[in-house]
Design an enzyme around this catalytic site. Sequence first.
Site, PDB file in Angstrom:
ATOM      1  N   ARG A  11     -70.788   8.161  20.425  1.00 45.91           N
ATOM      2  CA  ARG A  11     -69.980   8.203  21.652  1.00 45.91           C
ATOM      3  C   ARG A  11     -70.113   6.931  22.484  1.00 45.91           C
ATOM      4  O   ARG A  11     -70.109   6.979  23.710  1.00 45.91           O
ATOM      5  CB  ARG A  11     -70.351   9.409  22.527  1.00 45.91           C
ATOM      6  CG  ARG A  11     -70.029  10.748  21.908  1.00 45.91           C
ATOM      7  CD  ARG A  11     -68.588  11.145  22.179  1.00 45.91           C
ATOM      8  NE  ARG A  11     -68.246  12.342  21.422  1.00 45.91           N
ATOM      9  CZ  ARG A  11     -68.190  13.558  21.914  1.00 45.91           C
ATOM     10  NH1 ARG A  11     -68.407  13.736  23.191  1.00 45.91           N
ATOM     11  NH2 ARG A  11     -67.886  14.574  21.161  1.00 45.91           N
ATOM     12  N   ARG A  21     -66.502   7.853  28.348  1.00 51.66           N
ATOM     13  CA  ARG A  21     -66.305   7.867  29.800  1.00 51.66           C
ATOM     14  C   ARG A  21     -67.313   7.077  30.618  1.00 51.66           C
ATOM     15  O   ARG A  21     -67.124   6.939  31.818  1.00 51.66           O
ATOM     16  CB  ARG A  21     -66.250   9.328  30.287  1.00 51.66           C
ATOM     17  CG  ARG A  21     -64.905   9.967  29.966  1.00 51.66           C
ATOM     18  CD  ARG A  21     -64.878  11.425  30.319  1.00 51.66           C
ATOM     19  NE  ARG A  21     -65.691  12.199  29.389  1.00 51.66           N
ATOM     20  CZ  ARG A  21     -66.022  13.466  29.546  1.00 51.66           C
ATOM     21  NH1 ARG A  21     -65.634  14.116  30.623  1.00 51.66           N
ATOM     22  NH2 ARG A  21     -66.755  14.087  28.647  1.00 51.66           N
ATOM     23  N   ARG A  28     -57.659   5.598  28.800  1.00 50.46           N
ATOM     24  CA  ARG A  28     -57.588   7.071  28.725  1.00 50.46           C
ATOM     25  C   ARG A  28     -56.524   7.600  29.691  1.00 50.46           C
ATOM     26  O   ARG A  28     -55.794   8.525  29.357  1.00 50.46           O
ATOM     27  CB  ARG A  28     -58.970   7.635  29.073  1.00 50.46           C
ATOM     28  CG  ARG A  28     -59.062   9.136  29.174  1.00 50.46           C
ATOM     29  CD  ARG A  28     -59.125   9.756  27.787  1.00 50.46           C
ATOM     30  NE  ARG A  28     -59.249  11.194  27.841  1.00 50.46           N
ATOM     31  CZ  ARG A  28     -58.222  12.025  28.022  1.00 50.46           C
ATOM     32  NH1 ARG A  28     -56.999  11.558  28.190  1.00 50.46           N
ATOM     33  NH2 ARG A  28     -58.421  13.337  28.023  1.00 50.46           N
ATOM     34  N   ASP A  52     -61.497  12.350  16.444  1.00 52.85           N
ATOM     35  CA  ASP A  52     -62.337  13.512  16.724  1.00 52.85           C
ATOM     36  C   ASP A  52     -62.463  14.378  15.482  1.00 52.85           C
ATOM     37  O   ASP A  52     -61.579  14.371  14.619  1.00 52.85           O
ATOM     38  CB  ASP A  52     -61.774  14.340  17.878  1.00 52.85           C
ATOM     39  CG  ASP A  52     -62.853  15.211  18.500  1.00 52.85           C
ATOM     40  OD1 ASP A  52     -63.567  14.732  19.390  1.00 52.85           O
ATOM     41  OD2 ASP A  52     -63.014  16.366  18.046  1.00 52.85           O
ATOM     42  N   TYR A  84     -65.949  25.873  15.702  1.00 52.14           N
ATOM     43  CA  TYR A  84     -64.902  25.729  16.732  1.00 52.14           C
ATOM     44  C   TYR A  84     -63.663  26.555  16.369  1.00 52.14           C
ATOM     45  O   TYR A  84     -63.032  27.175  17.224  1.00 52.14           O
ATOM     46  CB  TYR A  84     -64.492  24.260  16.886  1.00 52.14           C
ATOM     47  CG  TYR A  84     -65.522  23.402  17.570  1.00 52.14           C
ATOM     48  CD1 TYR A  84     -65.570  23.303  18.963  1.00 52.14           C
ATOM     49  CD2 TYR A  84     -66.456  22.679  16.842  1.00 52.14           C
ATOM     50  CE1 TYR A  84     -66.518  22.504  19.589  1.00 52.14           C
ATOM     51  CE2 TYR A  84     -67.410  21.881  17.462  1.00 52.14           C
ATOM     52  CZ  TYR A  84     -67.433  21.805  18.841  1.00 52.14           C
ATOM     53  OH  TYR A  84     -68.372  21.027  19.462  1.00 52.14           O
TER      54      TYR A  84
END
Length: 342
Positions: free
Chosen positions: A23, A27, A36, A73, A146
């Site tokens: 990562r 952010r 983004r 992702d 998920y």
Amino acid sequence: MTQSLLKVLSGEPVNPPPVWFMRQAGRHLPEYMKIRATARDFIDFCFSPNKAAEVTLQPIRRYDMDAAILFADILLVPIALGRDVRFVKGTGPVLDPLKVEDIAKLGNDMDVLKPVYETVSRVRAELDDHKTLIGFCGGPWTVATYMIEGRGSPTKEIPKRFAYDHIQEMDELLSRLADASADYLIEQAKAGADALKIFESWAEGLPPQQFDRLVIAPTRQIIDRVRAAGITKPIIGFPRGAGLNALRYARELDIQCCAAGTDVPLKAFRQSVPDGMAIQGNLDPLALRMGGDVLRHAVQNVLDTASGPHIFNLGHGVTPDVKIENVHAVISHIRTGSGNYV
Ligand code: 1CP
């Protein structure tokens, strides 16, 4: 020029070790936030090769990391299988929970993933020759958690029950995920990814027999299919939180590197993985958030306990609150012996 990370993946130790962070694009970087903000949503972002290539390269430009990881992702593969995936602000991924009867109806529209391969080739064209581009997919079990729960699963109880209750259907789901994930990796490799990583982020808490069935078997299916397609590029496996199950993962699968989560003692890990296998990890992401002496000691501890072919990384991902100065300090510490921690 040779890529130091590929050297390590071929079993050769490099000192100082190559470094990248899970990562690393994200952010905590203002330049990431800027791009983004131009995307409609997270999936649109992943499927926009211009934008995804740009944010893949940002941490290389800012930090001079030794590797770029494709910006995409693990939850794009379920889209190719025909499932609805959304990323909801503040909640994370939301999927329509998969029911047993949905498994026979899964699709296989791999073309939806084509923009990702375009991202790979754009990044490879722009990246320096001595930097490695890492492509990736999720481990089938992690992606299945998920799909079954419909979101990040706090205890994994629902997917674990599903695996006990619906043996044939669960194996079918994992097999479908394995084939699609392999095809996804094959196309990334063909588009220019130098190494491939399988993120089994939710490998913790499985009894050994279930680990063999839900993690090792479908991962072997991915790797066999990738190798059968003639792709010989090195593979990094990341069975995060798997405890001693990670040792069978490292010994039984054709991987060139086993990545360690934060809880793994690197000295014992080195002695337990096959000779010449690279290891990756495993700085505590919390230490990276805290900075100062906590971080300095944590970095030194990883350097002191890792031996042999080693890739420096976190035990899990960079979080949005990480200070840019501290990432610089870690890299300087690794490369020069000291860093300005804040
Ligand atoms: O808008 C945003 O910035 C959302 C945050 C984000 C980011 C930056 C998500 C949503 N995904 C990503 C990119 C991403 N995801 C990468 C790209 C490159 C890099 O590492 O810099 C990679 C490799 C992933 C892989 C991924 N996605 C994993 C495996 C690695 C891990 O962190 O364990 C997992 C579990 C996901 C699922 C996911 N994607 C995003 C969220 C919020 C989640 C859920 C995480 C959870 O359930 O805790």
